[in-house]
Design an enzyme around this catalytic site. Structure first.
Site, PDB file in Angstrom:
ATOM      1  N   GLU A 233       0.816  -1.225   0.000  1.00  0.00           N
ATOM      2  CA  GLU A 233       0.000   0.000   0.000  1.00  0.00           C
ATOM      3  C   GLU A 233       0.848   1.272   0.000  1.00  0.00           C
ATOM      4  O   GLU A 233       1.847   1.360   0.728  1.00  0.00           O
ATOM      5  CB  GLU A 233      -0.872  -0.046   1.257  1.00  0.00           C
ATOM      6  CG  GLU A 233      -1.708   1.186   1.508  1.00  0.00           C
ATOM      7  CD  GLU A 233      -2.592   1.011   2.730  1.00  0.00           C
ATOM      8  OE1 GLU A 233      -2.836  -0.156   3.139  1.00  0.00           O
ATOM      9  OE2 GLU A 233      -3.039   2.024   3.287  1.00  0.00           O
ATOM     10  N   GLU A 336     -10.925  -2.606   5.099  1.00  0.00           N
ATOM     11  CA  GLU A 336     -10.096  -2.409   6.298  1.00  0.00           C
ATOM     12  C   GLU A 336     -11.024  -2.248   7.504  1.00  0.00           C
ATOM     13  O   GLU A 336     -11.999  -1.510   7.442  1.00  0.00           O
ATOM     14  CB  GLU A 336      -9.244  -1.152   6.126  1.00  0.00           C
ATOM     15  CG  GLU A 336      -8.293  -0.891   7.279  1.00  0.00           C
ATOM     16  CD  GLU A 336      -7.423   0.354   7.046  1.00  0.00           C
ATOM     17  OE1 GLU A 336      -7.801   1.202   6.213  1.00  0.00           O
ATOM     18  OE2 GLU A 336      -6.380   0.472   7.695  1.00  0.00           O
TER      19      GLU A 336
HETATM   20  C1  GCO Z   1      -4.401   3.020   6.949  1.00  0.00           C
HETATM   21  C2  GCO Z   1      -3.907   4.422   7.075  1.00  0.00           C
HETATM   22  C3  GCO Z   1      -4.083   5.054   8.392  1.00  0.00           C
HETATM   23  C4  GCO Z   1      -3.858   6.570   8.262  1.00  0.00           C
HETATM   24  C5  GCO Z   1      -4.808   7.359   9.069  1.00  0.00           C
HETATM   25  C6  GCO Z   1      -4.647   8.841   8.826  1.00  0.00           C
HETATM   26  O1  GCO Z   1      -3.891   2.340   6.065  1.00  0.00           O
HETATM   27  O2  GCO Z   1      -5.320   2.668   7.670  1.00  0.00           O
HETATM   28  O3  GCO Z   1      -2.638   4.557   6.514  1.00  0.00           O
HETATM   29  O4  GCO Z   1      -3.251   4.466   9.347  1.00  0.00           O
HETATM   30  O5  GCO Z   1      -2.569   6.920   8.597  1.00  0.00           O
HETATM   31  O6  GCO Z   1      -6.103   6.935   8.771  1.00  0.00           O
HETATM   32  O7  GCO Z   1      -5.750   9.550   9.279  1.00  0.00           O
HETATM   33 MG    MG Z   2      -2.654   3.307   4.745  1.00  0.00          MG
END
Ligand code: GCO
Ligand code: MG
Length: 399
Positions: A233, A336
Site C-alpha cells: 500500500e 479495512e
Molecule cells: C491506513 C492508514 C491510516 C492513516 C490514518 C490517517 O492504512 O489505515 O494509513 O493508518 O494513517 O487513517 O488519518
Molecule cells: Mg494506509
C-alpha cells in the site's frame, strides 16, 4: 416534496475526534453522515456550517445527485480533502434519509447485495518479530483471514504502524523517525519470518505510507514478490501518478493506493493505465457514496477492486456507509476494519456487525448507524494532530 428543514454538525471526541452531519426533513426523518478528517476536523466543520449547510435548507432531500453537483461543480473550488469530506457527510445523510423513506436498508437502493458479507483485514503490529507474531495470532483468533503486518526496523524509535505505547494524540504533532535504507532491508526479512511461521495461505498486506521514491518502491515490490502479498500500500506519494509506471514495470506485487485521494480525477492515470490493483479511498473522504461509487465504477472497467480505507478515524456511521456500498458493488476487494472502543460504540450505535473476520451489513432501514447526542456531549472536541515524520538529520519526510 420532502424538504430539508435543518442541517447541523456534531463534533465529539470519545477517545478521538469525529464530525457528524445531521439532516432533518419535513416528514420528520433524520439522516446522518460522517465527515471526519483526522487532524483537520474543525476545517470541515467550518466548511459545512459556514458554507454548505445553510444552502441545504428548503431543498428537496431526495435530490442527492443534484445536491452533490451543487457542492462539487457549483462550489468553483473543487476537490481537496476538506471539501470532499464535507460533501461526503451531506451525501451519506441524504442516502440515509432516502433509504429510511423507502423503508429499505441503504444497499437495496444501490442495486441490492452482490455478496453475503464483507471480508476484512486488521492491523498486526510489533516492535520485533515476537510481538508481531503474537499480534498476528490474536488477529487469526478473531477470524481475520487477511492481515496487515508492520514492524519496526531495528534501531528506529517511534514509527508509523507500530504501537510503542505512547499516546497517538497530543497537544502538538508527535515526531516519528524514518530511515529508508533500514526499512528496505527490514521489510523482506519481516515477510520471510512471517511466511516461515504462518505458512503460505494467510493473506498478507503491508503499508509503506507514502515514504519511498518510485525506484525504491519498485525495488521493494520486487524484493517482496517471493512472499505473495495481497497488496502493498501507498509505496510513494500518489500526486506523482506517472511514477507508478516505473513501479509497475518492475514488479508484480499488487498495489493499493488512494486513502488520501478523493476524486476520480485523482485516479485518472492510475486507473486508466492499470497502474494499481486496489482503490483505497473511503466514502467519508471521497464525496460520500455518490463520489466513491463513481471512482469504483471507473475502476471496475479495468478489473481494479475496492480496498476502502477503514481506520479508527472513520466513525461507525462512515463504516456503515462503506458497508452498504461494498455490499452492493461487484468489484469489492477487501474492507479495512479496526475495532472501535466501547465509548465510540456508546456514542455511535450501529447495527452492522463484525463476526469471524467479516462485516455483516444489517437489514435495518436506512444506514443503520446514528449518533446518541447525549452520549456525544460527554466527549467534547480535543485538538489533535497526526504525527510528522523526520529523518536522522531532522529534515521532514512524508508521513
Ligand atoms: C491506513 C492508514 C491510516 C492513516 C490514518 C490517517 O492504512 O489505515 O494509513 O493508518 O494513517 O487513517 O488519518
Ligand atoms: Mg494506509
Amino acid at each position: 416534496m420532502t424538504k430539508i428543514v435543518a442541517a447541523t454538525t456534531i463534533v465529539t471526541s470519545p477517545g478521538r475526534n469525529f464530525v457528524t452531519v445531521r439532516i432533518s426533513t419535513s416528514d420528520g426523518l433524520v439522516g446522518y453522515g460522517d465527515a471526519t478528517l483526522n487532524g483537520r476536523e474543525l476545517a470541515v466543520v467550518s466548511y459545512l456550517d459556514d458554507y454548505l449547510l445553510p444552502q441545504l435548507i428548503g431543498r428537496d432531500a431526495h435530490r442527492i445527485e443534484d445536491t452533490w453537483q451543487l457542492f462539487y461543480r457549483g462550489g468553483y473550488w473543487r476537490r481537496g480533502p476538506v471539501t470532499m469530506a464535507a460533501i461526503a457527510g451531506i451525501d451519506v445523510a441524504l442516502w440515509d434519509l432516502k433509504a429510511q423513506a423507502a423503508q429499505m436498508p441503504l444497499y437495496q437502493l444501490l442495486g441490492g447485495a452482490s455478496r453475503t458479507a464483507l471480508a476484512t483485514y486488521g492491523h498486526a503490529t510489533g516492535r520485533d518479530f515476537a510481538e508481531l507474531a503474537d499480534s498476528i495470532r490474536a488477529h487469526q483468533e478473531k477470524g481475520f483471514r487477511h492481515i496487515r503486518v508492520q514492524s519496526a526496523p531495528p534501531g528506529l524509535g517511534r514509527i508509523y504502524g507500530v504501537h510503542d505505547g505512547t499516546p497517538t494524540q497530543s497537544g502538538l504533532p508527535v515526531v516519528e523517525q524514518w530511515d529508508t535504507p533500514a526499512y528496505l532491508r527490514h521489510a523482506p526479512r519481516m515477510f520471510e519470518a512471517v511466511r516461515s511461521e504462518f505458512g503460505e495461505e494467510l493473506s498478507l498486506l503491508h503499508d509503506t505510507h507514502h515514504r519511498l521514491t518510485p525506484i525504491q518502491a519498485a525495488q521493494l515490490g520486487k524484493n517482496l514478490e517471493p512472499y505473495s502479498l495481497f497488496w502493498l500500500e501507498d509505496v510513494t506519494p500518489a500526486e506523482n501518478q506517472e511514477g507508478f509506471r516505473a513501479i509497475r514495470q518492475h514488479t508484480t506485487t499488487p498495489l493499493a493506493v488512494g486513502e488520501v485521494l478523493n476524486s476520480a480525477f485523482d485516479y485518472l492515470t492510475l486507473i486508466s493505465e492499470q497502474l494499481i490493483d486496489f482503490v483505497r479511498s473511503s466514502v467519508t473522504h471521497a464525496g460520500g457514496i455518490t463520489g466513491l461509487r463513481r471512482i469504483l465504477d471507473f475502476a471496475a472497467l479495468y478489473q481494479i477492486r475496492s480496498g476502502m480505507h477503514g481506520p479508527a478515524d472513520i466513525s461507525p456511521i462512515g463504516m456503515a456507509a462503506a458497508g452498504h456500498l461494498a455490499l452492493a458493488i461487484h468489484n469489492f476487494g477487501v474492507q479495512e476494519y479496526i475495532a472501535q472502543s466501547a465509548s465510540v460504540h456508546d456514542v455511535f450505535p450501529s447495527t452492522h456487525e463484525f463476526r469471524n473476520g467479516n462485516i455483516h451489513v444489517s437489514d435495518h432501514v436506512g444506514l443503520g448507524a446514528w449518533i446518541d447526542e447525549t452520549a456525544a456531549a460527554g466527549f467534547p472536541y480535543e485538538r489533535s494532530f497526526l504525527p510528522i515524520n523526520q529523518l536522522a538529520d531532522a529534515s521532514v519526510h512524508d508521513w
